[in-house]
Enzyme design. Structure first.
Site, PDB file in Angstrom:
ATOM      1  CB  CYS A  12      35.075  47.554  44.833  1.00  0.00           C
ATOM      2  SG  CYS A  12      33.664  47.100  43.829  1.00  0.00           S
ATOM      3  CB  VAL A  53      37.231  53.338  43.658  1.00  0.00           C
ATOM      4  CG1 VAL A  53      37.712  54.736  43.390  1.00  0.00           C
ATOM      5  CG2 VAL A  53      35.743  53.284  43.967  1.00  0.00           C
ATOM      6  CD  GLU A  65      38.730  44.359  37.830  1.00  0.00           C
ATOM      7  OE1 GLU A  65      37.955  43.758  38.584  1.00  0.00           O
ATOM      8  OE2 GLU A  65      38.340  45.193  37.011  1.00  0.00           O
ATOM      9  CB  SER A  66      38.337  44.741  44.639  1.00  0.00           C
ATOM     10  OG  SER A  66      37.255  44.072  44.033  1.00  0.00           O
TER      11      SER A  66
HETATM   12  N1  LIG Z   1      35.600  44.760  39.089  1.00  0.00           N
HETATM   13  C1  LIG Z   1      35.990  45.992  39.708  1.00  0.00           C
HETATM   14  C2  LIG Z   1      34.733  46.814  39.919  1.00  0.00           C
HETATM   15  C3  LIG Z   1      35.062  48.179  40.462  1.00  0.00           C
HETATM   16  C4  LIG Z   1      33.811  49.018  40.622  1.00  0.00           C
HETATM   17  O1  LIG Z   1      32.822  48.842  39.918  1.00  0.00           O
HETATM   18  N2  LIG Z   1      33.848  49.933  41.582  1.00  0.00           N
HETATM   19  C5  LIG Z   1      32.687  50.746  41.840  1.00  0.00           C
HETATM   20  C6  LIG Z   1      32.503  50.879  43.324  1.00  0.00           C
HETATM   21  S1  LIG Z   1      32.189  49.302  44.078  1.00  0.00           S
HETATM   22  C7  LIG Z   1      32.863  52.121  41.217  1.00  0.00           C
HETATM   23  O2  LIG Z   1      33.965  52.606  41.061  1.00  0.00           O
HETATM   24  N3  LIG Z   1      31.743  52.750  40.860  1.00  0.00           N
HETATM   25  C8  LIG Z   1      31.719  54.068  40.298  1.00  0.00           C
HETATM   26  C9  LIG Z   1      31.549  54.070  38.818  1.00  0.00           C
HETATM   27  O3  LIG Z   1      31.374  53.011  38.201  1.00  0.00           O
HETATM   28  O4  LIG Z   1      31.572  55.164  38.237  1.00  0.00           O
HETATM   29  C10 LIG Z   1      36.689  45.714  41.048  1.00  0.00           C
HETATM   30  O5  LIG Z   1      36.316  44.744  41.714  1.00  0.00           O
HETATM   31  O6  LIG Z   1      37.625  46.450  41.419  1.00  0.00           O
END
Ligand SMILES: N[C@@H](CCC(=O)N[C@@H](CS)C(=O)NCC(=O)O)C(=O)O
Length: 250
Positions: A12, A53, A65-66
């Site tokens: 993301c 993130v 939200e990306s």
């Molecule tokens: N729907 C959100 C999803 C964001 C997301 O899940 N980011 C992940 C990385 S791709 C993250 O922060 N993972 C760490 C966690 O969930 O603790 C977006 O697209 O920004």
């Protein structure tokens, strides 16, 4: 001023860094080390209460939200345009970005999250419970527990495979001779899908690879990897820990 809260390896974050790079936009980088749970600290939760993130902050205003961040960037900094002006073409482009949003993470999570298991294994029972208690949503708390005890289920893995397959089948059927997903126009469709497709090639070579029947998707992926902005945005930012390595091009 633009500020980006991100973590180098995450799909993301790459999605948004690529959009910024295509526009040639400078931003202040705030690297969050997920292995130190920096994205669960109160100061970051004040910006993104979901504790994930990326987050973009523009003149003090957080955008989350990306998929929505990239649309915001294109709306505020329209040069070069990354969305079609025609409403019908725009709706079609958003089907691609929604495909990335709906299925991208699902395709890569069980494999990607194996990465956190050794980090969690080093924690004492007390430290572990403290880390889990700081995760702000039930859904992610469950995911962190699964990562800790390596308990992603057969169903999770099946869901990942099905999501990966869905993305690749849609691209294979839709890209034609391209060069891009919307034909001659390079758009957010290409940008939003790339980080997930890159990982799908890594994790599921039987779904996307030389032995899978996916020549058009592979050709698109190669064209994407040649773009200077892709090379630039896959390079970890200067404030990333030295252990962070780019994964593009595998
Ligand atoms: N729907 C959100 C999803 C964001 C997301 O899940 N980011 C992940 C990385 S791709 C993250 O922060 N993972 C760490 C966690 O969930 O603790 C977006 O697209 O920004």
């Amino acid at each position: 001023m633009l500020e980006l809260y991100h973590a180098g390896l995450t799909t993301c974050s790459k999605k948004v860094r690529l959009c910024l790079a295509e526009k040639g936009l400078d931003y202040r980088s705030h690297y969050l080390d997920l292995r130190k749970f920096e994205h669960h600290r109160p100061e970051y939760l004040a910006i993104n209460p979901n504790g994930v993130v990326p987050a973009l902050v523009h003149d003090g205003e957080p955008i989350l939200e990306s998929m929505l961040i990239n649309e915001y960037i294109d709306a505020v900094f329209p040069d070069p345009p990354l969305r079609p002006a025609d409403p019908l073409a725009l709706a079609r482009m958003r089907l691609w970005t929604k495909l990335a949003d709906n299925y991208g993470l699902a395709a890569v999570v069980p494999n990607t999250w194996a990465f956190y298991q050794p980090v969690l294994a080093r924690l004492s029972a007390d430290e572990y419970e403290k880390v889990i208690a700081q995760v702000p949503t039930d859904e992610r708390r469950e995911q962190w527990r699964k990562a800790a005890d390596n308990s992603f289920s057969a169903h999770d893995h099946e869901k990942a495979r099905a999501s990966a397959k869905r993305i690749v089948e849609k691209i294979e059927a839709g890209v034609g001779d391209g060069p891009w997903l919307m034909g001659q126009a390079y758009t957010l469709a290409d940008i939003d899908l790339l980080p997930y497709v890159d990982r799908i090639a890594l994790y599921f070579p039987d779904i996307l690879g030389p032995d899978a029947d996916t020549p058009r998707t592979l050709a698109w992926l190669e064209r994407m990897r040649e773009r200077p902005a892709v090379k630039e945005s896959y390079t970890p930012s200067a404030d990333a820990p030295a252990s962070v390595v780019p994964v593009a091009g595998k």
